[in-house]
Each structure stands twice: as structure tokens, then as C-alpha cells.
Design a protein around this motif. Sequence first.
Motif: not given
Lengths: 406, 406
Positions: A141-155
Motif C-alpha cells: 500500500e502507498r501508505s506503507r511507503v517510508l521514502g522514495v529515492g530517485v536517481s537521475l542522470p547528470g548533475q
Amino acid sequence: MITSRRTARDIRSDSRLAVLHALLSAGEASRNDLARATGLSTATVATVVAELLAEGLVVGAGRNRSGVGRPSTSLRIDGSRGAILGVDVAETYVRTVVFDAALAPVGRFEVPLDEHENLPGYVVDGVGRSIDGALGEAGVERSRVLGVGVSLPGQVLPNAGVSVFAPNWDWRGVRILDLLRARVDLPLVLDNPLKAIATAELWFGAGRSVRSLVTINLGTGVGAGIVLDGRILRGVSNNAGEWGHSLLVLDGRECRCGRRGCVEAYVGARGIQQTLAEIDPDHPLLALGHQRDFISAVAGGLDEDASGPLAELLRRTGRYLGAGVADLVAILNPERVTLTGWTAWTLGEHLMAPTNAELAVQAPLGSASDVTLDVSTVRGGSVARGMATFAFERFLGDLGLLSVDR
Amino acid sequence: MITSRRTARDIRSDSRLAVLHALLSAGEASRNDLARATGLSTATVATVVAELLAEGLVVGAGRNRSGVGRPSTSLRIDGSRGAILGVDVAETYVRTVVFDAALAPVGRFEVPLDEHENLPGYVVDGVGRSIDGALGEAGVERSRVLGVGVSLPGQVLPNAGVSVFAPNWDWRGVRILDLLRARVDLPLVLDNPLKAIATAELWFGAGRSVRSLVTINLGTGVGAGIVLDGRILRGVSNNAGEWGHSLLVLDGRECRCGRRGCVEAYVGARGIQQTLAEIDPDHPLLALGHQRDFISAVAGGLDEDASGPLAELLRRTGRYLGAGVADLVAILNPERVTLTGWTAWTLGEHLMAPTNAELAVQAPLGSASDVTLDVSTVRGGSVARGMATFAFERFLGDLGLLSVDR
């Protein structure tokens, strides 16, 4: 300017991080095990464990009675505390991996991206769909998500939430975190893949036993995640580690970054294709369109026959890679270098001998003898795993357990 | 392994170091000035100043009454507290500089070394004679010497007191500290010149205003002193910074280290000579035997006429240097790069324009725009100055004022 940036709060934060690292390493451990593993006093470990128990991050995993003395309680990180997501955004895909709170993977989902589309909205929508798909796969469930890390290319500037420069999309100064927040509505952190592979190696690989290491990503792109004295080297604008765009040959091969002679132009997947074309322009493997298929076929060919053009390809690629790693070793004098990324996982064992031979010859004597080079034990999705780790650290920061200075 | 190595004692030590740095920067400063300069609380500054006053390191320099409020006492480091010596040992000389306790130079003496002699006893005797000569020049009694810092070429382990490897003398594992102690009989610290130039830049140059910098030594040898987050990068075996022996051109010019294509083979003094020989094999300046005479003559020639072979030499050398610096900037993403050493002091202002132009083109976009390159403001004898600083830090450590972890 030399001012004292470390405070007593940072020291408590370091102690908590050390205990969490040790618990992740061991799976289960008693307080005494943790004191031995971290070098902290038993009193400090007891305090830290009490805090982690109070937050529900750690649970007792049973009692051990081993002969004499009082029984000790075995502890572990409570995976059921919630879910952490790591998202790896590249030019051709968005891959999301769902982890439990003990950072074990429980589901994943990949959305292809058209590399000719470059609008931020298109990429953000891909991230959103990838996260939705992965949560569905994992049954979380979305409500169980403690955090999201998103990697993007570049600086990327993590705190400002800005993609300063993403050459393949021609992005400059895109306020990507705001756009992602509007689509995703979960606690988000941003970073760059080189910082992600560094933290993955720090928490789950060689970083568990050494204090200084470089982890080298070998794939389409090439770069280095650098850990010095137990901390990730970010540089003044989070752009450290661009070793793939340092020189192997001044005025050498054209690199897709615009410079000539970069390391990536020789040991990136396209560079390895080019080397084979130089050895044997008619080699049948050059007909394989996808880089991953090409690298897999090279590995397969070497398994069958260790002579001929592919053996020469291996020799030259090992030489290029060893020479490039020697430069990193000359400058940084690290204790360990690991290879990661799909080229490393596929071709790495073949590359070890020629690369190590070149490294021994090319690096300064003392530095070459003090470094160990091998393929990372963190296999598959190290960018997503590293980003999940950053999200976990941020979550610990929000709980007041960690000073997060990014 | 991620364990907490920073303690409350380290934090107090950092505060003392910050106050000393600020006092050296300012010359004279009040407690309020020091609090502003360091970011420390006025209470912490007052505690630190009391400790430094008690040890006789700092004295009051008069009282300022500036309009309203209580008069504030101006403080300065007490130069008369004793003498500190910095010793720069190279293949062809030993240079000793005597500093007062405020690290102002008060005398110097140089002893030539025959580069064909390589016995440790010969070098040690040169160090001894250089120290004796410098103390005589400065009129300082041996009993007033608080510490001596000796820089040795090659790989040095400061704590073990061992020269692991000095290629030009063919030394391997020489227990040099014991030999020096027997001859010199003063409190000694050892290090390598790249660490010395880094600490000189940290205390007296760009390090006073930025937290990450690289200082590049340009002379016969070429190397980098690296400061990250306010600390010198040593590497696992004190061998970090050997950028001069990283690649500019795989399989390029022969370098005296045995590798081919090193940065030093292009921007070291001999490399610059070789470049001129490639441009104009009959150029009259090539007849100058000594490297320093050659570099001075190149600078003089450029002052007179900015066209012809010397202009081309400048263009190519700037290009090589800019490309090499771009690699460091790509990998480390520092805030500042400074050039030091006699080639930089002599030719540096000429080199700035072509080097900066190449750096801007060759370094990754974000990293190039965030770095400033210039000639160091620390001129003359930065190795001796840096070594004196290490000796001063060791003296502070012996007083219990500093945690010295070398």
C-alpha cells in the motif's frame, strides 16, 4: 575555512548509523555482537538499540543461551516497519525496486522510456508509472511507503531538488523535485547514480570492511562512486566521480560527452564495441544492436574460446580499464576498487586478470600494492538499492535519529 | 567499516585549530572577531583562548576601544614562544626554513645534494647540516626549537617513520626517522611534499576561504595536494595526490617514473623542455642546462614577445595543463585549484589564460563552472612552510591541545 562542523549530535548520529550498518551486515546480532562489530561501548550500543526499538525499526529476534552467562537477545531490523523505494531513471528506462524496511527487495517494475523524448513531464510520468507498477508487483500500500529515492542522470543538487544539467535530455536547471512531488506524493530524495552506487557499496558491499573505496560503474555510461574515510565524496556541487570523462588519451576517440579521449570512450559498452571493430571490422558480434546483448555475447564467446579477436578485445579492454583505474589509484590511493554495473557483472570475471595486470604496472608502486580490485558483491540494481538507502537515511533523519547533511 | 571515529575530544581539538587558523589569518583579532571568523560560540572561543593563553601560545596585543561597549583585547600568536623548522629534502638540495612560533620565516639555509649519492646516511647528514646552518642564520638556539618537519620525496609513512619507496634514490623501506633522530636530536615529524603543500595551502592560502581544494605542484616533479572538507587526503598509505603520474596520453611520452604518457611528462619542467624541442629543435633556450634557468628564460621571452615558438610552447603547455586539471576537476569537483612550485611562480601568470580556456572546455560542465583556478598566494618554500605547520600541529598535540591522527 576550517571550522568545527561536527557536533555531539553528529556523533550520536554516527553511532546509530554504525549500529544499523552492523545489523544489516549481520542480519541478526546481539548487543554484544554490535559492540564488537562497531567498536562502540556496550553502553552506547544499549542506548542506540533502545532508541531503535522505540521507533519500531528494530525488533528482538529470539534469545540465545550459549552455555554460561545470561541469555542475550538477538536483534534484527524490522522489515515490516514499511517499504522503501529505489528508482533508477536512465535514458531508456525507469526501474523501481521496492524494498522492505530491512532493505531486502520485495518487488520491481520497469517502464521503458523513449530516448528521443526529453520533456521533464514525460520522464516524471515514467517515474510515476514505474512506482505504481512496482507497488502493485510488491503488493504494498502507498501508505506503507517510508521514502522514495530517485536517481537521475547528470548533475543533480539533492537539497535544491534541481537537475542542473542532464546532457542526454538537454536539461539545464530543471526543478525536477517539485514536478516529481506533484506526480508521486510520497517522501522523496534525489541524487545522481554515482552517489547511489557509492552508498550501495558502502552499506552492502566492500564498504562494510574498508573505509576508502572506489566503485566503478561499467555500462553505457562509466563513472566512479568514491568513498573516503567512510563518507561519500560529493564535491562542491555533487558532481564528483566523473572519472568516465577523465582522459585516457588526449585527442583520442570521440566521447558522447563532447570531449575526446575519455575513459568511457574505451571501456563503456560502445567503446568496447569500437575496440572490437578496430580489431576485426567484420566480426559477427558487431551486428548485435543492443549493447547488453553485445556484452553478453562477448562473455559467452570468451567462455567457449579464449583465443582470437575476442581474446584480443579482452586484452585491450583490460589494458584500457587497468590504465584508467591506475589513474584513480594514483590520485586517491584507495584501499579497494570494485567494478559494478551490467558490463562488470557480465564480463567482470574475464576482465579481472588483464585489468589487474595493467593496474600493477601502471599505478604508483606503493598505491598499487595496497589496493584490491574486484567485482562488487552488490549485484543487480545497485543504483536502485543505493537510492533506497538514501531514502532510508532521510527517513531516519525525519525521525531525528540521523543528521542528514545532503 | 563505518564506525564513529570522531569524539568530543576531536571537537575541542577542531575548535582550537579553527581559532589558531583564524588568528594566523588575521594577525591580530579580538575574541569577538574570532567567533565571527570561526562560527564558534563566544563561550567556546573564550575557553579556547584561555587554554592558548595558559600555554603561552597566544598573547594580548593591546586593547581596542571602538566607540561604545567594553574595550576588547586584541590577541595574537606569540612568535617568541619558540622556533619551528620546515625541511624540504629533494634529490639535489636540502632547504631548511626557520619560522617563529607564529609561523613567520626568520632564517633559511640550503645544502646541495649530489643526486648521484643515494645512501640514507648521506641524505641524513645533509639534513643535519642544513638544520645547523639555518639555526645559525636565524640566530636561534637549539633549545628554543619546538619541532622540525622533514619532507622526503616518494612514499612516506609518517607514523612508522619509514620511507616506503623513494624511486630516485632507489630506497625501499628505509627506517629514516630513526636515522634522522640519531643525527638531529630534535622533535621530528616526517611527511611527503604533496601533503606539505596541501597543508601550506590550507593554513596560508586558498584553504582559508574554501573547504575543498587541490594545490598542484609544478616543478621538476608534478603532483597534487588534495584537501577535501577541510582535511588533507592522505589515502590508505599516504600516497594520494600522485596526479603527476596519471595519464594524459596512454602510450605517450616516457616519464621518469617508468610509465608512459603521465601528466608530469608534459607539464613538468623537463616536459616543457621537450615540448619546445618538438616545436623548434634548435631553439636557443634548449641549451640552458638547468631547468629553473630554462623556465625563467621562457617567462622572460614571453614578457618580451608573445609570438613565435615560445607562444606556441605556452599554448601547448596550457592545453596539457588544462586537460590534466580537467581530469582532477571531473573526479573531485573541487571548489578551488591553485598552482604552486617554482614553475607556477615563474610562468603561472602566463599559463593562466590558456589553461583556464582548456579547463572550461574539457571539464564536465557543472564542475568547470564551479571551480576557480589561480596561482597560489603561498609563494616560495611552500614545502618547508607546510612541514613547519605539521611540526607545529605535532607540538600542539604534545601539549594536549590537538588530536593529531597522523
